[in-house]
Design an enzyme around this catalytic site. Sequence first.
Site, PDB file in Angstrom:
ATOM      1  N   SER A 163     -35.423  58.970  29.852  1.00 59.99           N
ATOM      2  CA  SER A 163     -34.313  58.118  30.245  1.00 59.99           C
ATOM      3  C   SER A 163     -33.057  58.970  30.208  1.00 59.99           C
ATOM      4  O   SER A 163     -33.095  60.162  30.509  1.00 59.99           O
ATOM      5  CB  SER A 163     -34.228  56.921  29.298  1.00 59.99           C
ATOM      6  OG  SER A 163     -33.231  56.015  29.716  1.00 59.99           O
ATOM      7  N   ARG A 331     -31.451  52.371  32.743  1.00 59.19           N
ATOM      8  CA  ARG A 331     -31.350  51.021  32.187  1.00 59.19           C
ATOM      9  C   ARG A 331     -32.354  50.070  32.831  1.00 59.19           C
ATOM     10  O   ARG A 331     -32.755  49.077  32.229  1.00 59.19           O
ATOM     11  CB  ARG A 331     -29.926  50.491  32.374  1.00 59.19           C
ATOM     12  CG  ARG A 331     -29.642  49.187  31.648  1.00 59.19           C
ATOM     13  CD  ARG A 331     -28.281  48.621  31.999  1.00 59.19           C
ATOM     14  NE  ARG A 331     -27.214  49.339  31.344  1.00 59.19           N
ATOM     15  CZ  ARG A 331     -26.249  50.011  31.981  1.00 59.19           C
ATOM     16  NH1 ARG A 331     -26.259  50.066  33.299  1.00 59.19           N
ATOM     17  NH2 ARG A 331     -25.307  50.624  31.323  1.00 59.19           N
ATOM     18  N   VAL A 453     -29.005  48.279  22.426  1.00 60.85           N
ATOM     19  CA  VAL A 453     -28.745  49.633  22.916  1.00 60.85           C
ATOM     20  C   VAL A 453     -28.586  49.670  24.435  1.00 60.85           C
ATOM     21  O   VAL A 453     -28.888  48.713  25.125  1.00 60.85           O
ATOM     22  CB  VAL A 453     -29.878  50.607  22.485  1.00 60.85           C
ATOM     23  CG1 VAL A 453     -29.996  50.649  20.986  1.00 60.85           C
ATOM     24  CG2 VAL A 453     -31.213  50.207  23.101  1.00 60.85           C
ATOM     25  N   GLU A 454     -28.099  50.814  24.930  1.00 64.69           N
ATOM     26  CA  GLU A 454     -27.809  51.039  26.351  1.00 64.69           C
ATOM     27  C   GLU A 454     -26.895  49.951  26.906  1.00 64.69           C
ATOM     28  O   GLU A 454     -27.100  49.425  28.003  1.00 64.69           O
ATOM     29  CB  GLU A 454     -29.104  51.146  27.177  1.00 64.69           C
ATOM     30  CG  GLU A 454     -29.861  52.437  26.930  1.00 64.69           C
ATOM     31  CD  GLU A 454     -31.001  52.666  27.900  1.00 64.69           C
ATOM     32  OE1 GLU A 454     -31.081  51.943  28.908  1.00 64.69           O
ATOM     33  OE2 GLU A 454     -31.822  53.551  27.655  1.00 64.69           O
ATOM     34  N   GLY A 455     -25.866  49.617  26.127  1.00 61.73           N
ATOM     35  CA  GLY A 455     -24.954  48.535  26.485  1.00 61.73           C
ATOM     36  C   GLY A 455     -25.424  47.273  25.814  1.00 61.73           C
ATOM     37  O   GLY A 455     -26.373  46.635  26.262  1.00 61.73           O
TER      38      GLY A 455
END
Length: 774
Positions: A163, A331, A453-455
Amino acid sequence: MSIILLLIIACAIILGVAEFRQKWVTKPIFKIFKKILPPMSTTEREAMEAGDIWWDGEIFSGKPDWQKLHAYPDGKLTEEEQSFIDNQLETLLAMLDDFSIVHESKDLPKEVWDYLKQEGFFAMIIPKEFGGLAFSATANSTIVTKIATRSISAAVTVMVPNSLGPGELLTHYGTQEQKDRWLPGLAQGKEVPCFALTGPEAGSDAGAIPDKGVVCKQEFEGKETLGIRVSWNKRYITLAPVATVLGLAFKLYDPDKLLGEQEDVGITCALIPTDHPGVQIGDRHMPMGLAFMNGTTYGEDVFIPIDWIIGGPDYAGKGWRMLVECLSAGRGISLPALATAIGHLGTRMTSAYSYVRKQFGLSIGKFEGVQESLARIGGYSYMLEAARRFTTSSLDSGYSPSVVTAISKYHMTELARVVVNDSMDIHAGKAIQLGPNNYLGHMFYGMPVAITVEGANILTRNLMIFGQGATRCHPYVYKEMEAGANPDFNQGLKEFDALLVKHVGFTLRNLGSALFNGLTLCKFSDSPVAGETAQYYKQMNRLSSGLALCTDVSMLILGGALKRKEMISARLGDVLSQLYMASAVLKRYETDGRQVSDLPFVHYAVQSCLQKAEIAFQGYFDNFRPRWLAHVLNRIIFPYGVSAKGPNDILARQVCRSLLRTGDTRDRITHLCYMGKDENDPIGVVEAAFVAMHQCQAIELKIHGAQKSGKLPKRVPLDEVIGKAQEQGLISEVEAQQILRADELRKKAIAVDSFSADCFKSIQIDSRNQDNAA
């Protein structure tokens, strides 16, 4: 009458003749627009411009092209990818003992680490020319999903290098020298990457990172070298404790203008070996209920050559755009894969457990209270797999749709939260006793990881989905903003005038479409298909035009304040998201060949989406100001009130009937759930009991009939009843052994773990505050 005619002619001249319109209409509006145009920071602009527009643009158009939806290619696995899944992946899954990983070693076993590196699990996105696998987004997602049904900790370990991180950044932006230096080692597992972005003061607001680098000259390897003296303090960095190469994001400054004329260069990404002098890898974190490697890193005035910037000196200050563009793709793969794994495992195991677990002499799956939750699990899981496939197909088609991937991340992880909670509810005591036989516990613990996570999901819903969607996906707004920002007033005015005319027509068309469809209950709306799903396309046409209309009105009334009205904008984002999720379900149904047995799942999923979309609309109308305008919009779009009721009890029972019996439908719905190799596997034994009990249905009917007629006693141990039934010739010896064997498996399937007192001796944990370590 003549006065009215003259007024109409005057209006026609003013609006129809460009010179008159620009002078008397567009110019005053343009001046106001330039004043109220919300200021946009560099990071906001770069985030806005990152990624592509895909199906989200069709939804925002007010008139989705459903033929385009059906024409999108579905993500397919190549022969090489399928072979990897059938062989290397199956071997890996058999090696994983998640309870041991989390509670005993608190790490993957060495042989698992070695196998992951040896077989290229960390190299799925690396091009083949550098020794990578170059797998598709669909394959990447499928592999992570299946691993996650076995071990969330192992899935995260595989997920991160594939990722956002050094591998992806190098592939897209690295110099040839950097690619040659790092990618072969990453592909072979000789190098383990991590990427450090998040710190104590900067999580979702990555633009606020305090980590700083200053361009300078310093001696390096015996000669004066142009480079950067950088300091950082990062936390929550996955793979940091075992990383050999550190990707680092920091703000770069050039006070002596050694790179150019700009002192504040901007966010920059660099690649640093972790054994480089000054690089500090701190202690591990302990992610809740999981055991993947996660920790801290810091450094103070660490000198690195300027060539260590990813992409070289030309990419100094371009780090934020690089990160946003890569994240918009990643994402859509990683966290949706974890969410989908919860759907596959939750559906497969909860349906089986609902059948084998008995209360009051009946399988608990026959109780309507359990069926309500089980139907939700099945319907949502069908939607999760549909959204996973739909989103990864966009990435494999060359798109990088930032709004779509944000929708997938938020709504799929939220759906998975519901699925795992319902699964826990149905499993009850079995779900809360941790041990080797508990296949849900670590899923439950791991859910917050995907949520945050990731926003973080709050940020994703309230700022990203509609914040980007309304501007990027609208056919005119972003272009109007660019015209408003044009320093040449006259040129900007001409561009704005042409766009404004189209925008007004666009708004009027959506107003008319929403009103007409509302008054006629969508009876005359277009649908690309016939049959039971046709009604959904028609309803979604109305909701799409309603969304476009409300978006235009909101932007007109609130202007730049709309981005601060997060509760209002998030509800419009929810409408967009539910239409996207429903589209994914309908796309899956068509792609899979319109399987009749899938219809209960399709109906459940789409009806849930439409109900949530209308609830979001009502929340918007109830809170939008001015109230009179909200009332008008409500009456235009829903003249008779909301109509979507959501799935009813009959539909819920139909979903449950499909899940509570063996067969192709259940297998297809849960095909990514790893089943284990034998009856000693915690998942394998539940499935074995489920199958065995189904094979004994005819025998059970004989026994129950005899009990009902009084030939056999009731409420006595099964082995006693079986013995008496055999004595009376009601069942054969083979049948007796078959049902006893099924009951043995059933008891093993519902068993929970227990431990000796020695296992609970307290262990002192040395906890340190690494936020201040630097």
